[in-house]
Design a protein around this motif. Structure first.
Motif: not given
Length: 327
Positions: A86, A88, A110, A112, A303
């Motif tokens: 993932d 970011y 996020t 998550y 994400a």
């Protein structure tokens, strides 16, 4: 007492007290490696490096705090923080330098909640020859054409008297590589006791910064780095430009991990999703034999899948990321 005074006290106490190792049964090397891999992030951008998740707070979204070296993120621009595949984006305006040492914190948000944070040692006693481990994402080189996660074992060589430039007082035998700067130094309990500085100070050995220097700063000045931003990030292209013939990511060659987004099924809701968002949304009765869902889309980035699920929930009152699958 200000931070500089506290920092001096930390150095005067040798950063991490040089005591005999506690007689505690440690974890296996495989267990420590698993812990290290779960908390260590890869950082790409104007400079490359590594980092470690040291805090998570809030909800919807959650803010994750990453600790790294200042020399990894000192250049202006956008950095990509990656963990478990993932990614970011963090702009340099969102990064806080910890004055007086080669450390910085940054944050990403996020929905998550599954990334663990590191267990941090506070004045954890270490002694000469104690076993330690360094984790990080090594840069590509003549052997590997891609950056790779490395977990290197070694032992404490000595604890240098401080203060020293950058805060580097931990010296160890671990043969770290460029790109591993900012990664965690762990003891045999899987506890983070320092931040690796890797090759920048390699002429006199491989060096790290005691983690309790960060802990002192965090108690006095720490706040969520997710609130540091001069401008809002641009909208993700995956969440704009509807309706689309297909909303998912591209399908590159090889086996890939995908995160599906589901919405509770009704014929009317399916028609609305196909008309307003994703033409290729379809009923899926394989997820649960007792009910049917609408599978709207699948992404390779969790994400993005979480963000899309929130969009569906806002529009239709239902939206969730299903179990990852490979294809």
């Amino acid at each position: 007492m200000n931070f500089c005074a506290r920092l001096s006290m930390v150095f005067l106490s040798a950063g991490i007290a040089v005591l005999q190792a506690q007689l505690v049964m440690g974890l296996t090397t495989a267990q420590i490696r698993e812990k290290a891999a779960a908390i260590t992030v890869r950082i790409d951008g104007p400079n490359n490096g590594s980092g470690v998740i040291v805090e998570k707070e809030g909800s919807n979204p959650i803010c994750y705090t990453v600790l790294t070296n200042w020399h990894v993120v000192e250049r202006q621009g956008n950095y990509i923080v990656e963990i478990r595949g993932d990614r970011y984006i963090v702009n340099s305006s969102q990064i806080r330098r910890i004055q007086g040492v080669d450390l910085a914190v940054l944050g990403f948000q996020t929905e998550y909640n599954g990334y663990p944070k590191a267990a941090l040692g506070d004045s954890v006693p270490v002694g000469q020859s104690d076993r330690v481990y360094v984790a990080g994402w090594a840069d590509k080189d003549g052997i590997s054409l891609q950056r790779r996660f490395m977990f290197v074992d070694g032992s404490i060589r000595d604890v240098l008297p401080g203060p020293r430039e950058g805060g580097y007082t931990l010296r160890y035998t671990n043969l770290t590589q460029p790109g591993m700067s900012g990664g965690p130094v762990l003891n045999d309990q899987g506890i983070v006791i320092g931040i690796n500085g890797s090759g920048k100070y390699g002429e006199i050995g491989f060096l790290g910064i005691p983690i309790n220097i960060f802990s002192v700063w965090d108690r006095q000045y720490g706040r969520s780095p997710c609130g540091i931003s001069s401008s809002a990030p641009p909208p993700r292209p995956e969440l704009t430009g509807f309706p689309k013939q297909t909303c998912g990511g591209s399908n590159p060659p090889g086996l890939q991990t995908w995160y599906p987004v589901f919405v509770n099924y009704s014929e009317q809701r399916l028609r609305q999703i196909q008309s307003r968002f994703c033409r290729d949304a379809f009923p899926n009765d394989k997820r649960d034999p007792n009910r049917t869902y609408i599978q709207v889309v699948s992404f390779q980035n969790r994400a993005i899948a979480e963000a899309f699920a929130q969009l569906m929930k806002k529009e239709f009152g239902s939206g969730e990321v299903g179990e990852a699958y490979s294809r």
